[in-house]
Design a protein around this motif. Sequence first.
Motif, PDB file in Angstrom:
ATOM      1  N   LEU A  95       0.774  -1.295  -0.025  1.00  0.00           N
ATOM      2  CA  LEU A  95       0.211   0.112  -0.070  1.00  0.00           C
ATOM      3  C   LEU A  95       0.951   1.502  -0.008  1.00  0.00           C
ATOM      4  N   VAL A  96       2.091   1.299   1.065  1.00  0.00           N
ATOM      5  CA  VAL A  96       2.839   2.338   0.766  1.00  0.00           C
ATOM      6  C   VAL A  96       3.502   2.584  -0.527  1.00  0.00           C
ATOM      7  N   LEU A  97       3.959   1.706  -1.246  1.00  0.00           N
ATOM      8  CA  LEU A  97       4.608   1.656  -2.485  1.00  0.00           C
ATOM      9  C   LEU A  97       3.666   2.224  -3.462  1.00  0.00           C
ATOM     10  N   ALA A  98       2.258   1.662  -3.368  1.00  0.00           N
ATOM     11  CA  ALA A  98       1.426   2.088  -4.123  1.00  0.00           C
ATOM     12  C   ALA A  98       0.968   3.775  -3.998  1.00  0.00           C
ATOM     13  N   VAL A  99       1.010   4.245  -2.979  1.00  0.00           N
ATOM     14  CA  VAL A  99       0.821   5.627  -2.531  1.00  0.00           C
ATOM     15  C   VAL A  99       1.890   6.289  -3.305  1.00  0.00           C
ATOM     16  N   ALA A 100       3.155   6.116  -2.935  1.00  0.00           N
ATOM     17  CA  ALA A 100       4.211   6.724  -3.226  1.00  0.00           C
ATOM     18  C   ALA A 100       4.574   6.728  -4.885  1.00  0.00           C
ATOM     19  N   GLY A 101       3.510   5.838  -5.587  1.00  0.00           N
ATOM     20  CA  GLY A 101       3.738   6.092  -7.034  1.00  0.00           C
ATOM     21  C   GLY A 101       4.736   4.902  -7.529  1.00  0.00           C
ATOM     22  N   LEU A 102       5.065   4.091  -6.908  1.00  0.00           N
ATOM     23  CA  LEU A 102       6.101   3.169  -7.154  1.00  0.00           C
ATOM     24  C   LEU A 102       5.472   1.948  -7.773  1.00  0.00           C
ATOM     25  N   LEU A 103       4.258   1.482  -7.687  1.00  0.00           N
ATOM     26  CA  LEU A 103       3.387   0.277  -8.358  1.00  0.00           C
ATOM     27  C   LEU A 103       2.581   0.811  -9.213  1.00  0.00           C
ATOM     28  N   ARG A 104       2.485   0.226 -10.414  1.00  0.00           N
ATOM     29  CA  ARG A 104       1.687   0.530 -11.534  1.00  0.00           C
ATOM     30  C   ARG A 104       0.392  -0.415 -11.704  1.00  0.00           C
ATOM     31  N   ASP A 105       0.300  -1.566 -11.373  1.00  0.00           N
ATOM     32  CA  ASP A 105      -0.472  -2.503 -11.262  1.00  0.00           C
ATOM     33  C   ASP A 105      -1.616  -2.222 -10.287  1.00  0.00           C
ATOM     34  N   ILE A 106      -2.156  -1.106 -10.102  1.00  0.00           N
ATOM     35  CA  ILE A 106      -3.325  -0.714  -9.022  1.00  0.00           C
ATOM     36  C   ILE A 106      -4.482  -0.326  -9.592  1.00  0.00           C
ATOM     37  N   ARG A 107      -5.654  -0.432  -8.817  1.00  0.00           N
ATOM     38  CA  ARG A 107      -7.056  -0.088  -9.166  1.00  0.00           C
ATOM     39  C   ARG A 107      -7.481   0.758  -8.120  1.00  0.00           C
ATOM     40  N   GLY A 108      -8.362   1.806  -8.448  1.00  0.00           N
ATOM     41  CA  GLY A 108      -8.797   2.445  -7.279  1.00  0.00           C
ATOM     42  C   GLY A 108      -8.595   4.176  -7.166  1.00  0.00           C
ATOM     43  N   ASP A 109      -8.591   4.613  -6.087  1.00  0.00           N
ATOM     44  CA  ASP A 109      -8.500   6.135  -6.314  1.00  0.00           C
ATOM     45  C   ASP A 109      -7.456   6.591  -5.057  1.00  0.00           C
ATOM     46  N   ILE A 110      -6.443   7.463  -5.354  1.00  0.00           N
ATOM     47  CA  ILE A 110      -5.671   7.802  -4.312  1.00  0.00           C
ATOM     48  C   ILE A 110      -5.831   9.373  -4.598  1.00  0.00           C
ATOM     49  N   GLU A 111      -6.193  10.015  -3.619  1.00  0.00           N
ATOM     50  CA  GLU A 111      -6.239  11.548  -3.787  1.00  0.00           C
ATOM     51  C   GLU A 111      -5.753  12.432  -2.579  1.00  0.00           C
ATOM     52  N   LEU A 112      -5.138  13.605  -2.714  1.00  0.00           N
ATOM     53  CA  LEU A 112      -4.699  14.550  -1.840  1.00  0.00           C
ATOM     54  C   LEU A 112      -5.365  15.805  -1.918  1.00  0.00           C
ATOM     55  N   ASP A 113      -6.163  16.111  -0.830  1.00  0.00           N
ATOM     56  CA  ASP A 113      -6.893  17.211  -0.646  1.00  0.00           C
ATOM     57  C   ASP A 113      -7.879  17.360  -1.953  1.00  0.00           C
ATOM     58  N   GLY A 114      -8.375  16.106  -2.388  1.00  0.00           N
ATOM     59  CA  GLY A 114      -9.352  15.993  -3.681  1.00  0.00           C
ATOM     60  C   GLY A 114      -8.678  16.020  -4.907  1.00  0.00           C
ATOM     61  N   ARG A 115      -7.240  16.134  -5.064  1.00  0.00           N
ATOM     62  CA  ARG A 115      -6.357  15.777  -6.400  1.00  0.00           C
ATOM     63  C   ARG A 115      -6.008  14.427  -6.567  1.00  0.00           C
TER      64      ARG A 115
END
Length: 243
Positions: free
Chosen positions: A46-66
């Motif tokens: 999960l940490v790696l996905a949030v950091a942009g280090l994993l590509r095979d992911i689905r769903g949404d990750i947002e910072l302050d709506g971005r």
Amino acid sequence: MSEQLAIRDLTIRRGGREVVRGVDLTVPRGEVTALLGANGAGKSSLVLAVAGLLRDIRGDIELDGRAIRGLRPNRVRRAGLATMQEGHRVFTDISVADNLKIAALLLPRRDRGAAVEEMLDIFPEMHGFADRAAGSLSGGQQQMLALASALAARPEYLVIDEMSLGLAPVIVARLVPVLRSVAARGVGILLIEQFTHVALDLATSAVVLAQGEVTLRESAATLRDQPEQLAAAYRLTEAEEQS
């Protein structure tokens, strides 16, 4: 618009299998959210996905709506999220001071020197080894530098993977008040921590991950007062791992 790191319906595939499934998680500004679970639960993925280090992911990750899902790591950092990965990740061949200067490069030129000095004020002991190669430091000193480097970019959100792993209690005790102060300044922190008492002492809320799914979501205060809830969630994790 809510000021938070928001993870919605996140699914991650690694090595041909799903390691995280349908996870919802929020980290409000100014609060610490603890992410707990046994080894192999999917926390580091999960940490790696949030950091942009994993590509095979689905769903949404947002910072302050971005939306930041799918952004490269450097763009995630520029968006305001810093990640402190497991294992004292520093540039070992260069000095402590240069590690901090590199971390501050994300800031406008006029702010970089002040950001480095701010980290040396937060960790005054680093003055004594600022000119030493980071690789020559102890594990605790490297973890201190890793945290300082993450903070040098003045993030709005900070994700920390296993802050205490392999550290002496005296080092952990040194880092905890820094995180508390950082949260008090309005930074949202997602903390993955092997020592649950450390995590729950810092956190406002806690989430338990087992086999890639959320099995418990509760306030940290409740789990401090009713540890049997957390114990039950961990027993579930162990049972799933044995099945």
